[in-house]
Write a protein that holds these residues in place. Structure first.
Motif, PDB file in Angstrom:
ATOM      1  N   LEU A  21       0.828  -1.207   0.000  1.00  0.00           N
ATOM      2  CA  LEU A  21       0.000   0.000   0.000  1.00  0.00           C
ATOM      3  C   LEU A  21       0.864   1.259   0.000  1.00  0.00           C
ATOM      4  CD1 LEU A  21      -2.835   1.187   0.063  1.00  0.00           C
ATOM      5  CD2 LEU A  21      -2.784   1.074   2.556  1.00  0.00           C
ATOM      6  N   SER A  25       1.095   3.794  -3.080  1.00  0.00           N
ATOM      7  CA  SER A  25       0.680   5.173  -2.780  1.00  0.00           C
ATOM      8  C   SER A  25       1.700   6.170  -3.304  1.00  0.00           C
ATOM      9  CB  SER A  25       0.493   5.354  -1.272  1.00  0.00           C
ATOM     10  OG  SER A  25      -0.556   4.538  -0.797  1.00  0.00           O
ATOM     11  N   GLY A  66      -9.464   6.479  -2.507  1.00  0.00           N
ATOM     12  CA  GLY A  66      -9.228   5.138  -3.021  1.00  0.00           C
ATOM     13  C   GLY A  66      -8.997   4.132  -1.908  1.00  0.00           C
ATOM     14  N   ILE A  67      -8.215   4.531  -0.900  1.00  0.00           N
ATOM     15  CA  ILE A  67      -7.956   3.658   0.248  1.00  0.00           C
ATOM     16  C   ILE A  67      -9.250   3.382   1.007  1.00  0.00           C
ATOM     17  CG2 ILE A  67      -6.815   3.550   2.508  1.00  0.00           C
ATOM     18  CD1 ILE A  67      -4.470   5.117   1.204  1.00  0.00           C
ATOM     19  N   LEU A  68     -10.023   4.449   1.243  1.00  0.00           N
ATOM     20  CA  LEU A  68     -11.288   4.294   1.987  1.00  0.00           C
ATOM     21  C   LEU A  68     -12.301   3.458   1.206  1.00  0.00           C
ATOM     22  CD1 LEU A  68     -11.693   7.942   3.344  1.00  0.00           C
ATOM     23  CD2 LEU A  68     -11.239   5.905   4.716  1.00  0.00           C
ATOM     24  N   GLY A  70     -11.808   1.305  -1.350  1.00  0.00           N
ATOM     25  CA  GLY A  70     -11.374  -0.084  -1.496  1.00  0.00           C
ATOM     26  C   GLY A  70     -11.594  -0.875  -0.219  1.00  0.00           C
ATOM     27  N   GLY A  71     -11.247  -0.274   0.916  1.00  0.00           N
ATOM     28  CA  GLY A  71     -11.461  -0.942   2.201  1.00  0.00           C
ATOM     29  C   GLY A  71     -12.925  -1.179   2.494  1.00  0.00           C
ATOM     30  N   THR A 248     -19.610   4.416  -0.740  1.00  0.00           N
ATOM     31  CA  THR A 248     -18.618   4.413  -1.826  1.00  0.00           C
ATOM     32  C   THR A 248     -19.259   4.765  -3.162  1.00  0.00           C
ATOM     33  OG1 THR A 248     -18.906   2.025  -2.115  1.00  0.00           O
ATOM     34  CG2 THR A 248     -17.132   2.740  -0.685  1.00  0.00           C
ATOM     35  N   PHE A 282      -9.979  -4.924   4.619  1.00  0.00           N
ATOM     36  CA  PHE A 282      -9.908  -3.466   4.433  1.00  0.00           C
ATOM     37  C   PHE A 282      -8.566  -3.084   3.826  1.00  0.00           C
ATOM     38  CE2 PHE A 282      -9.453   0.972   5.309  1.00  0.00           C
ATOM     39  CZ  PHE A 282     -10.740   1.482   5.356  1.00  0.00           C
ATOM     40  N   SER A 286      -7.976  -1.887  -0.162  1.00  0.00           N
ATOM     41  CA  SER A 286      -7.312  -0.616  -0.482  1.00  0.00           C
ATOM     42  C   SER A 286      -6.143  -0.837  -1.433  1.00  0.00           C
ATOM     43  CB  SER A 286      -6.807   0.046   0.810  1.00  0.00           C
ATOM     44  OG  SER A 286      -7.870   0.291   1.705  1.00  0.00           O
ATOM     45  N   ILE A 290      -6.167   0.888  -5.194  1.00  0.00           N
ATOM     46  CA  ILE A 290      -5.083   1.814  -5.543  1.00  0.00           C
ATOM     47  C   ILE A 290      -4.211   1.201  -6.640  1.00  0.00           C
ATOM     48  CG2 ILE A 290      -3.022   3.006  -4.695  1.00  0.00           C
ATOM     49  CD1 ILE A 290      -5.696   4.185  -3.736  1.00  0.00           C
TER      50      ILE A 290
END
Length: 654
Positions: A21, A25, A66-68, A70-71, A248, A282, A286, A290
């Motif tokens: 990650l 990132s 994207g992190i939020l 995807g999780g 989302t 989660f 993410s 990403i």
């Protein structure tokens, strides 16, 4: 000892996920039209200037959302898979994303201020409606194949209605095409500030539910005997999954496959227990989202490739694998096809249906939406209206005949070209042709459709051959192919950068502007395939008693299934090549016929064909006059007419 080993494995998996990650990132923050290196990013992001402005205003919000997202999608998928006891469950496959997207489109058209002020409430309403439909129609047992089929039907319903609205209100919904394919583009921190708190709160709530979900996964009876309030836990878990999915969708659009893949990858890596599964899901959700965004921008630097395109590209094969694995672990699932114990006389049924066909064809030829005429030989009627009506009738017959064959061979009353993925892959193939060859006329789209449908058939034959074309396996593979084809089609519509309305009309199924050449082609294709279809009816009659009995009576079950699949798919593809992707006719017409004449396939084929022709001519007539002089594609009208009956049928099926 085993618990200690599992804990170590979980820790290692988490460290690997965090490393990936962080790496992705950094790459993500350096991608875009404004060029700078990782070294410049690390050095200049702390001081005011160009790099800091770009990172803080555009790229960091995109990374965080994207992190939020995807999780959230991954956690929702993990919870739904436990709730439905279905490894194929996710917000995408259960129709939750499609319902949320439909409500967003409706609000964009009719209540733009509501969407602007309360996007989450709008998406949540659609997600809740889809979930309620799934629970109501799938039944208390939540049998995996039934749940998957129910989700598929609901997704088709909402997709049809969404497509209809996008065609009728092209200007109002033009900005939704990219968003509707799933995109992480953020112009400020508004999306993060809205979605972040909601996702975090409901993620924590999901973690609180981890122990109850562990207990629930043992079975409802055991969970109840251990003192768990099963109904309350399930209700709360559904709420968590729905809210995470709706949040989302309201910010980044309907992104599929993440909620399906991430929990499975986590379990495959040896993580056990819902607390660890949810935490790791989660993280890996993410990483995957990403990673998909990074990959999309690597493939076409400087251009916006919807992240939904990349997740569909990766997730399609994964869904096929899961469908194959699920079918192998469940029973054969032969089911009664329904019908009536007191069939009406065939001559009576045919007389009534033919009379109705004559009436509706007469109306269709005589009324154009504004004026009546009985002079059918007038050039405007003879050259435009007559061939259009005849084409609709012949194609309707073909779709219904294909539905009878596919339902008979799969022993599944919910089977047709739509469910097998033939229709959606045909649409994807047609769009792919336009993307690869943008200068090619729209008239050549049928060639792409034939290729796409052939690929769908090839996948089904290839994966099902060794298992003797087990009906459950073929149905689940079809669901997977259909989900992949639908996602790919939506992405390709955005990517094509052509007259989107023209493409959507074809993809929705339309008899608009059909001439005598189309009638001749339809007659030729019908004549080519109707003989083999009739020949197969006796074998399908034998197959209704089950594989073992059929084999005992001397029937080659595998050979029958192969030929029935090939003929059924060929007829469907022929119909698609003429009028585009029309669904539901092959689902609805055989059901109505079965309730009139029973399950014997020859009379069923005849009556279904006539009913299919009647249904499509009616849909074409209604679409032509409803908002004349505008034209609604007949495929969308069929979906709106046929779906209520189909949902009723799902509710009644045992």
């Amino acid at each position: 000892m085993a618990k200690k080993t599992s804990g170590k494995r979980s820790f290692v998996v988490m460290i690997i996920g965090l490393f990936l990650l962080v790496l992705l990132s950094f790459i993500h923050l350096t991608q875009g039209q404004a060029d700078y290196t990782v070294a410049q990013l690390v050095k200049e992001v702390w001081t005011e200037g160009r790099v800091q402005d770009i990172v803080l205003s555009l790229r960091l919000p995109r990374l965080v959302i994207g992190i939020l997202a995807g999780g959230a999608l991954a956690v929702a998928g993990a919870v739904l898979q436990t709730l439905t006891n279905n490894p194929l469950a996710s917000a995408g496959t259960l129709g939750i994303n499609a319902g949320a997207y439909f409500f967003v489109v409706v609000s964009m058209i009719f209540f733009p201020s509501l969407l602007g002020n309360f996007p989450f409430i709008v998406a949540l309403a659609g997600a809740v409606l889809s979930s309620v439909l799934v629970v109501m129609l799938a039944g208390k047992q939540m049998e995996p194949v039934r749940v998957a089929l129910t989700g598929m039907i609901i997704s088709l319903l909402f997709a049809s209605m969404t497509g209809s609205l996008q065609l009728l209100f092209e200007n109002q919904t033009n900005g939704l095409f990219l968003w509707g394919s799933g995109t992480l583009v953020q112009l400020n921190w508004d999306g993060v500030s809205f979605a972040g708190p909601v996702i975090i709160v409901f993620f924590v709530l999901a973690l609180v539910l981890a122990k109850p979900l562990d207990t629930l996964s043992l079975g409802e009876d055991i969970a109840s005997s251990l003192g768990q309030n099963v109904r309350f836990v399930k209700l709360l878990a559904w709420a968590v999954a729905i809210v995470l999915a709706a949040t989302t969708v309201s910010v980044v659009g309907p992104i599929g496959f993440i909620g399906l893949m991430a929990p499975h990858i986590v379990r495959m890596l040896g993580v056990r227990g819902h607390l660890n599964i949810l935490l790791q899901s989660f993280l890996w959700g993410s990483v995957m989202l990403i990673g998909a965004d990074v990959l999309g921008r690597l493939i076409q630097p400087g251009q916006e490739v919807p992240v939904g395109a990349m997740t569909a590209l990766i997730g399609g094969p994964w869904l096929l694998y899961l469908a194959w694995k699920t079918a192998k672990t469940h029973s054969r699932g032969d089911r009664q096809m329904g019908g009536t114990s007191k069939p009406v006389k065939l001559s009576v049924v045919i007389t009534i249906v033919v009379a109705l066909i004559v009436v509706i064809i007469s109306l269709a030829l005589s009324f154009n939406g504004t004026a009546w005429t009985t002079e059918w030989l007038k050039p405007v009627v003879w050259n435009f209206r007559v061939p259009r009506v005849l084409t609709a009738f012949i194609v309707g017959v073909m779709l219904a005949v294909a539905g009878v064959l596919l339902q008979g061979v799969l022993r599944n009353p919910l089977a047709d070209a739509s469910i097998l993925g033939v229709t959606s892959m045909g649409g994807a193939g047609a769009m792919m042709l336009l993307v690869l060859f943008p200068a090619i006329p729209v008239n050549y789209m049928p060639l792409g459709a034939v290729v796409g449908a052939a690929i769908a058939l090839g996948i089904i034959l290839g994966t099902s051959w060794k298992n003797n074309f087990q009906p459950m396996l073929v149905a689940l593979m079809g669901i997977a192919i259909s989900a992949f084809g639908s996602a790919a089609t939506q992405v390709l519509v955005v990517k094509a950068k052509l007259a989107v309305a023209a493409a959507l009309v074809w993809l929705s199924g339309s008899t608009y502007a059909k001439g005598w050449d189309d009638v001749q082609l339809a007659v030729l294709l019908f004549a080519l395939f109707i003989g083999p279809a009739i020949y197969l009816t006796r074998s399908l009659d034998t197959l209704t008693f089950g594989d073992d009995v059929a084999a005992g009576l001397g029937l080659s079950v595998k050979s029958t299934r192969v030929w029935a699949l090939i003929v059924g798919v060929a007829i469907s593809t022929a119909a698609v090549s003429i009028v585009g992707t029309i669904g539901f006719v092959g689902l609805v017409a055989p059901h109505i016929a079965r309730r009139l004449v029973g399950f014997r396939h020859l009379p069923l084929l005849v009556v279904s064909g006539l009913l299919g022709g009647l249904l499509l001519v009616t849909a074409d007539f209604v679409g032509r006059i409803l908002i004349a002089p505008k034209d609604i594609p007949s495929g969308l009208i069929v979906a709106l007419i046929g779906t209520p009956y189909l949902l009723y049928l799902l509710r009644k099926m045992k």
